[in-house]
Design a protein around this motif. Sequence first.
Motif, short mmCIF file in Angstrom:
data_model
loop_
_atom_site.label_atom_id
_atom_site.label_comp_id
_atom_site.label_asym_id
_atom_site.label_seq_id
_atom_site.Cartn_x
_atom_site.Cartn_y
_atom_site.Cartn_z
N PRO A 135 0.93 -1.29 -0.20
CA PRO A 135 -0.01 0.42 0.58
C PRO A 135 0.83 0.82 -0.36
O PRO A 135 1.88 0.98 0.45
CB PRO A 135 -0.54 -0.35 1.37
CG PRO A 135 0.23 -0.63 1.84
CD PRO A 135 0.30 -1.95 0.88
N VAL A 136 0.39 2.40 -0.42
CA VAL A 136 0.75 3.16 -0.18
C VAL A 136 1.30 4.30 0.70
O VAL A 136 -0.44 5.25 0.66
CB VAL A 136 0.40 4.44 -1.85
CG1 VAL A 136 1.57 5.73 -2.07
CG2 VAL A 136 0.73 3.34 -2.93
N ARG A 137 1.54 3.83 1.81
CA ARG A 137 1.08 4.64 2.81
C ARG A 137 2.53 4.77 3.55
O ARG A 137 3.64 4.14 3.30
CB ARG A 137 0.25 4.14 4.29
CG ARG A 137 -0.12 2.92 4.11
CD ARG A 137 -0.89 2.66 4.73
NE ARG A 137 -0.41 1.58 5.91
CZ ARG A 137 -1.13 0.22 5.34
NH1 ARG A 137 -2.04 0.25 4.53
NH2 ARG A 137 -1.22 -1.15 5.97
N PRO A 138 3.05 5.54 4.61
CA PRO A 138 4.08 5.27 5.34
C PRO A 138 4.63 3.87 5.59
O PRO A 138 3.65 3.64 7.14
CB PRO A 138 4.36 5.81 6.64
CG PRO A 138 3.22 7.43 5.48
CD PRO A 138 2.44 6.73 5.39
N LEU A 139 5.49 3.19 5.27
CA LEU A 139 5.82 1.83 6.47
C LEU A 139 6.67 1.58 6.46
O LEU A 139 6.83 0.66 7.58
CB LEU A 139 5.39 0.75 5.24
CG LEU A 139 3.77 0.35 4.28
CD1 LEU A 139 3.92 -0.34 2.81
CD2 LEU A 139 2.90 -0.08 5.72
N GLU A 169 6.77 7.47 -1.42
CA GLU A 169 5.83 7.03 -1.65
C GLU A 169 5.41 6.03 0.71
O GLU A 169 4.01 5.83 0.99
CB GLU A 169 5.30 6.35 -1.99
CG GLU A 169 4.60 7.77 -3.16
CD GLU A 169 4.37 7.11 -4.49
OE1 GLU A 169 3.07 7.63 -5.24
OE2 GLU A 169 3.62 5.94 -4.27
N ARG A 170 6.85 5.08 0.45
CA ARG A 170 5.91 4.66 1.40
C ARG A 170 7.52 4.18 2.41
O ARG A 170 7.55 3.64 3.70
CB ARG A 170 6.73 2.82 1.20
CG ARG A 170 5.06 2.43 -0.43
CD ARG A 170 5.74 1.74 -0.94
NE ARG A 170 4.33 0.99 -1.92
CZ ARG A 170 3.97 1.38 -2.79
NH1 ARG A 170 4.67 2.66 -3.25
NH2 ARG A 170 3.14 1.32 -3.76
N LYS A 197 8.60 6.77 6.00
CA LYS A 197 7.97 7.23 6.79
C LYS A 197 8.80 8.61 7.42
O LYS A 197 9.94 8.84 6.81
CB LYS A 197 7.40 6.16 8.59
CG LYS A 197 7.29 4.85 8.63
CD LYS A 197 8.25 4.30 9.93
CE LYS A 197 6.52 3.41 10.40
NZ LYS A 197 7.44 2.41 11.79
#
Length: 219
Positions: A121-125, A166-167, A169
């Motif tokens: 997913p495109v979110r801070p990982l 995009e990933r 943090k």
Amino acid sequence: MRHIIHFFSYHLILSRQSIRTTRAAGFRLRVRPTVFHPRFFLSSEYFAKFLDGLDLSGKSVADIGTGSGILALAAARAGAAEVLALDINPHAALSALENAQANGFGDRVNVACMNLLAALPVRPLFDVILSSPPKHAGEPRDLADRGWHAGPQYRDVAALFKQASERLKPNGCLYVMVSSDSDLDLFGRLIDEAGFRARLAYERSFYIESMILYELRVR
């Protein structure tokens, strides 16, 4: 000279049909056929030793193009709480899984077979992303050769920087190793377009080229 080196590397190492066991950066590693060999190709071992100098305590880390899993293991050894080792080559994913378990990091290193970070997913990982992508442009002849050639204009890794940005943090970073033989101008454009600022973190010269490790942070 480059063509000669690739010819022998491909036929003697990359396209081998047997599983080999080796030691590199303090790890005992099983290297399956078609998987980039960390003992013969020194970039992985240099990168792993660089990671030994980092404090990754409690960090979440992704290793893109993990190969034998050597960088994922080094990140875990440096204290990472969780490491996701990724490779498009299913033989590499299996090698990384076997090596994580054999070296005592099976509880912190997870492995998946995927193309770069596209399936996530495109979110801070991640706090830290690691990658030592193929160093040369040109169409790979087969799966084994994908560890050496990344396609015309580095097609197979061009999306790496945008996907990583995009990933990550906030305050996260991407460490990427390239070669003095890589198209550094093209990599520079991809890095800039993804919104990173770059800092030279490490350089090691040997034989006829240099391995260059950049620390990238989102501007």
